[in-house]
Motif scaffolding. Sequence first.
Motif: not given
Length: 521
Positions: A28-29, A76-85, A121-126
Amino acid sequence: MAVLTAASPPPIPGAHTGAGWNRGTHLLAWVHTGVARVELECGRVERLAAGEGIWVPAEHGRRISTRPGAVAFPYGVPPELAPGTASAEPVRFDVRPEWHDWLIQHYVHFIAPVTSFGYTRASLLDVVDTAAGSSTGPNGGPPLPAGPVARSVAEGLARNPALDHTAGQWADLAACSTRTLHREFLRDTGMTFAQWRTAYRLTVACELLAAGEDVSRAAVRSGFAGRNGFARAFRGRYGITPREYRERSRTRDTHPSQRPPDLPRAGVLARVLGGAAGGRPLSATQTPPHTNRRHVLSWLYRGSGYLRVDGVTHHLRQGDAMWIPAGREHQFGTHPGSIALPLGDLDPGDGHGLDGLRVEFPPSWDAYLLHRSVSARTPLRPDGHDHRTILDLFRGQLASDRARSLPMPRSDPARAVAEAVLRRAPETADIVVDRPLNDVFRRETGMTFARWCLAARMREARELLAGGATPTSVARQVGYTRLSNFSRAFTAFHSEPPREYVSRVRSIRTGPGDARGRPPR
């Protein structure tokens, strides 16, 4: 000649990562200032301007480059932090100004050992979920209405979820009938207006609780008339009480299984709608007591903070930069609404004489220092980047700070010598000036060169002592081989012995200081 000035940061050079940087992790950049390019392995090139970002899944190779003057933040976002969506394809998104500090604090969480209440950390993906066009609201909130009437009402609630307008009053504000308002909400979200508003307010409450707000205040700020009604609505939707949710948020990162998966996660709630959470202060951060193997220069980009070393607390304000010494246990923290970033680090042998020193950078340096932080902690850096130049940067600013507290000569040759002394350049340790130059110092500063150098050394000694260094260490750093000689010189200049000065400073540390939170001179 060039004169040291705190208002003139160096130009920001272009930077780039290697090809395929961090393959195996998502990227994510986003661009804070200037222009950046993201080149994908498939040949696709994305040009990002300030306020734009991109999500690149792990399967896509990529290279980032920035033009001179640009500052970009890569995560650099580890794959385990990314939800299935999370999107499986690259997605561009806009970064509103009210998100910037929130995203920069996320960057700090990714590169430094800091914690903050309710952070995940996962909230970054919002920002990615929003950009991908998810039909649900941010952070698991209610679906967002698409109709123009319902959307304008939703945006009004986002700005102030505590507004207690009736459906009729909202319809009047939107210049439509109450029936049209209800029809759009039901068609777009599957909920009546009242149901949607309650669901949205509960999502706001989750954000506030995760950030550390107490239950009663979260109820009021999210728009509920009373604590009991709020607790009933919260439990009816999520199956737990607000207090239980608040407690579980503390252990969300280390014990994710303790939280039901359908509960909203903390993050940029409602900023997609214009900012119900956009004005909320950032959470306080803190490191655990720990020891670094290298000297680290930390900078207060926003707000205020503190550094505790060897039982001494240094209070820092916006713009301050201070070295965290290698090999000594310390704890660094920021207050709510504040951000601190590391600017660089040095090997233990390269940081002689820095202990206890701080400098103040004005806001005009912000973009350049953000660039230095990214260059120090990510692969996005200029060609020929040398981490040791941060020491020259610090010493140059230190000289500028000290020049403001000393009378400085105006003529170029004398000014050059004075600035070299203030930089603590090694070649000036035993400098002797000729008689004409000495006369210039006497005429333009009121002191001979020797007396001016003594004033510079004594003021540096005072800074070091106030910063927690011992008199023995300070004597050595300012050029005295014997502590007794240093003590006599310090006493004659400041009218009190070094140890009495230290005792006086420590006795007032918990009391009022000057406007920057420092002990009186």
